[in-house]
Every structure is written in C-alpha cells, then in structure tokens.
Write an enzyme that holds these catalytic residues in place. Structure first.
Site, short mmCIF file in Angstrom:
data_model
loop_
_atom_site.label_atom_id
_atom_site.label_comp_id
_atom_site.label_asym_id
_atom_site.label_seq_id
_atom_site.Cartn_x
_atom_site.Cartn_y
_atom_site.Cartn_z
N ASP A 48 -37.82 30.67 33.25
CA ASP A 48 -39.00 31.13 34.02
C ASP A 48 -39.36 30.09 35.07
O ASP A 48 -39.63 30.43 36.23
CB ASP A 48 -40.22 31.34 33.12
N GLU A 71 -46.37 34.21 38.39
CA GLU A 71 -46.85 34.13 37.01
C GLU A 71 -47.05 32.69 36.51
O GLU A 71 -48.02 32.41 35.83
CB GLU A 71 -45.89 34.86 36.08
N ASP A 124 -42.65 37.81 39.63
CA ASP A 124 -42.47 37.53 38.21
C ASP A 124 -41.09 36.89 38.08
O ASP A 124 -40.07 37.57 38.22
CB ASP A 124 -42.58 38.79 37.35
N ILE A 126 -39.39 35.68 35.58
CA ILE A 126 -38.65 36.43 34.55
C ILE A 126 -39.63 37.43 33.98
O ILE A 126 -40.60 37.05 33.31
CB ILE A 126 -38.11 35.55 33.41
N ASP A 127 -39.41 38.67 34.26
CA ASP A 127 -40.22 39.73 33.67
C ASP A 127 -39.48 40.15 32.41
O ASP A 127 -38.28 40.41 32.44
CB ASP A 127 -40.32 40.89 34.67
N THR A 129 -39.78 38.19 29.35
CA THR A 129 -39.29 36.94 28.75
C THR A 129 -38.86 37.17 27.29
O THR A 129 -37.87 36.58 26.84
CB THR A 129 -40.38 35.86 28.82
N ARG A 258 -46.86 53.75 29.85
CA ARG A 258 -47.43 52.46 29.46
C ARG A 258 -48.94 52.68 29.26
O ARG A 258 -49.77 52.28 30.08
CB ARG A 258 -47.17 51.42 30.55
N ASP A 273 -46.09 42.41 37.12
CA ASP A 273 -45.33 43.25 36.18
C ASP A 273 -45.03 44.63 36.76
O ASP A 273 -44.35 45.43 36.09
CB ASP A 273 -46.11 43.42 34.86
P1 AMP Z 1 -42.54 44.93 28.94
O1 AMP Z 1 -41.21 44.30 28.76
O2 AMP Z 1 -42.49 46.24 29.66
O3 AMP Z 1 -43.34 45.00 27.68
O4 AMP Z 1 -43.34 44.02 29.96
C1 AMP Z 1 -43.49 42.66 29.78
C2 AMP Z 1 -44.83 42.28 30.29
O5 AMP Z 1 -45.86 42.78 29.46
C3 AMP Z 1 -45.08 40.79 30.29
O6 AMP Z 1 -44.66 40.23 31.52
C4 AMP Z 1 -46.57 40.65 30.08
O7 AMP Z 1 -47.24 40.23 31.27
C5 AMP Z 1 -47.03 42.07 29.75
N1 AMP Z 1 -47.98 42.16 28.63
C6 AMP Z 1 -48.37 41.18 27.77
N2 AMP Z 1 -49.31 41.65 26.90
C7 AMP Z 1 -49.53 42.94 27.22
C8 AMP Z 1 -50.41 43.97 26.70
N3 AMP Z 1 -51.22 43.74 25.67
N4 AMP Z 1 -50.38 45.18 27.30
C9 AMP Z 1 -49.54 45.42 28.34
N5 AMP Z 1 -48.69 44.50 28.87
C10 AMP Z 1 -48.68 43.27 28.32
MG MG Z 2 -43.75 39.95 33.33
#
Ligand code: AMP
Ligand code: MG
Length: 328
Positions: A48, A71, A124, A126-127, A129, A258, A273
C-alpha cells in the site's frame, strides 16, 4: 484509439501499471510478513505504501498543481516500531525510482491529503488489501474528479482473469474510461485496448450479481433477499476490491450490490473505493447510484457523506433493482 487519450489518461495508466508491478513483487516476495494493523483496525501493507509513494511521485511530477486525495499517510511508517516497514517499502519503491530514500518515500506518500478540491486525483493504492493478503483480488485505483464527478478512471486488477468462466485464463487486466469516450480493458502484457460493454441481458435466472468477500463490508443477507426478488438463481460472485466494477462493466455480472452492513449502518463509503469504478461502469453503458437512486457525490471530502451504500448495474435494469430494494 490510443491517439485520442488525454495526457491525464496516459499518466494515469502509467501510474497504475507501475504501481501494480510493485504490488505484484511484494506479493510474490513477502506477503506473509507484509502487514501491520492501522488505528481503525484495518490492515495496511508494504505494498500500500510503496504503491502510493510511486503514484504520488509520478502524478505530482506530471501535474504539480493538482490535489491528490489518497488513502494512506506516512504516520504508521514513522512509528519507530514500524521501521522495518519503511525500510521494506523504500526498497520496493527503488525498483521504480532508484533515488528513493526513506525520507523521500514519506514525503511522496504525504503528497496525498484527505481534502478534496474542485479538481483532484483520487487514489486507492491497494483497494482490497484483505484480498491482497489472502491471495485473492485487489486493485490499484486512480480517478480524476472534477466538480464532484469522476471523469476519468484507471483500474489495474493484476489477479483478475480475462475470462471469469475459464479458470486457466490469463490473469491481469487494466480497465479505464474517460467521460464521454467509452470504457476499455487491456490484458496485462498486451498493447491494444478493447472496448467493453455491460451485459444486455434482462433480469431473470440467467444473470449474476457480485458483492464483497468481506461480510462486514455490506449486508449480504439483504443482498440475497433482493436477488431472490429479482429472480436471480445463480449464487453471487464474491470478489474483493473495485474489480467488481470491472466485471460489471465488461458484462460478467449485471449487478454489484453494496448495501450498508447492519454492523455499521452509519458507515459512509470512501471516495477512493468507488471513483475509478463508477466512471468505468457508466462509460460501459451501466449506471451507478446509492441505494436511494442518488448519484455518488465525490466533492464532499474523503467520504460519500450524502450517499448510503452503492448499487451498480448494467443500466437498463437499474430502476427494477432499486425498486427491489424497497422494503427488502
Ligand atoms: P471490498 O473489497 O469491496 O469489501 O472493498 C474494500 C474496501 O471496503 C476497503 O478499501 C475499505 O475502505 C472498505 N470498507 C471498510 N469497512 C467497510 C464497511 N463497514 N462498509 C463498507 N466498506 C468498508
Ligand atoms: Mg479501498
């Protein structure tokens, strides 16, 4: 086709390609020892930091006056307990910039801020992580936002198969789009970009939806209820990161849900994100709103404070999907 690309897009593509090369090196060389836990209890890795340093360095050279909203900050790296992290991150940044020192790496990372501007880059490094650490999907996500709207997106997904239904298919895809100019994908190592379109299939048992792998990041039970109401028979595609926007944009899935997790109902999504993914899906013919049908407003700071949850679809089914959310 490449001739039509703006200077901004050329730089953005170079940034995500260079950073994802660094991330893949970290992944093959040291992933088990790569992470620390941040104050918000989420993990952050050597990759990251290295990815953010590389991209901020490249962006600020190309566009010195532009704001970068990103980030990470160098705070964790400066903690003496994490000296190993700074030293390893610097080693990986040197693969791209041999002049990198620990001090320069921190300075490059801190070119990223948390304050949005009328024009800003949204990063981001690394989206996903958690996906990166698990050996699953992750993305390097970079967007350009103007007046609250994402107008350019570049998304490197180094582990994403070109064909989801063919497990042996080559992996590594870059998605990109500019507002008004369509969406494209490039396979890793290929020179030419291919236009992508969302699925044209109507609602029914044949279509697929996708959602996060992480149960804490969305309301997966409600996703299942909505899917049943829409007549979707296939199980969801669970995938980390904005790679989900990529698979909606190229038609592998028709819907990305989502809905706010019941564990954190007041969670507001972070701009980095979503910004890159939104413009890619919309330029591929799809639609992205929050759960109430409002467009995502990227101009209000690091979080989407005016939006709740996210719904991305192939467009022509969007209203039906929003209607299915009501009372679900
Ligand atoms: P994903 O892989 O789609 O779950 O996306 C990852 C992203 O979810 C991370 O970069 C976080 O910023 C974000 N994230 C962390 N906690 C939450 C939450 N409670 N609700 C939604 N997104 C979140
Ligand atoms: Mg992210």
């Amino acid at each position: 086709m490449r001739d039509e690309t703006s200077h901004e897009l050329q730089v953005a593509l170079r940034c995500v390609i260079e950073a994802s090369r660094v991330c893949q090196r970290v992944r093959t060389e040291m992933v088990e020892r790569a992470a620390v836990t941040k104050a918000d209890r989420s993990p952050v890795t050597v990759a990251d930091f290295a990815s953010q340093a590389v991209i901020c360095r490249m962006l600020s050279e190309a566009f010195p006056g532009d704001t970068i909203v990103a980030e990470e900050t160098s705070a964790e790296l400066k903690d003496p307990a994490n000296a190993w992290l700074l030293s390893r991150a610097t080693g990986f940044v040197r693969l791209s910039f041999p002049e990198a020192s620990e001090e320069l790496v921190c300075r490059w990372i801190d070119k990223g801020t948390r304050e949005t501007a009328p024009r800003y880059w949204c990063l981001d490094p690394i989206d996903g992580t958690k996906g990166f650490l698990r050996g699953d999907q992750y993305a390097v996500a970079l967007a350009l936002v103007m007046d609250g709207k994402a107008i350019l997106g570049a998304l490197a997904c180094p582990g994403l198969p070109m064909d989801l239904d063919r497990p042996g298919a080559p992996v590594g895809v870059i998605f990109y789009a500019q507002r008004g100019k369509g969406a494209f994908q490039i396979a890793t190592g290929e020179a030419s970009a291919v236009p992508i379109r969302v699925s044209q299939e109507g609602l029914g048992s044949g279509i697929r939806f996708c959602e996060s792998v992480e149960p804490g990041h969305a309301d997966q039970e409600r996703h299942r209820t909505v899917a049943l109401r829409l007549g979707i028979a296939k199980p969801s595609i669970r995938m980390d990161s904005q790679a989900k926007y990529g698979i909606v944009a190229r038609g592998d899935a028709s819907i990305y849900l989502r809905l706010p997790s019941p564990v954190s109902p007041d969670y507001r999504e972070k701009v980095w994100d979503h910004a890159a993914g939104v413009v890619i899906v919309e330029e591929a013919g799809g639609k992205v709103t929050d759960t109430l049908g409002r467009p995502l407003n990227f101009g209000l700071g690091p979080r989407l404070t005016e939006n709740k949850g996210v719904v991305a679809t192939s467009g022509h089914i969007h209203e039906q999907v929003l209607a299915a959310l009501e009372g679900s």
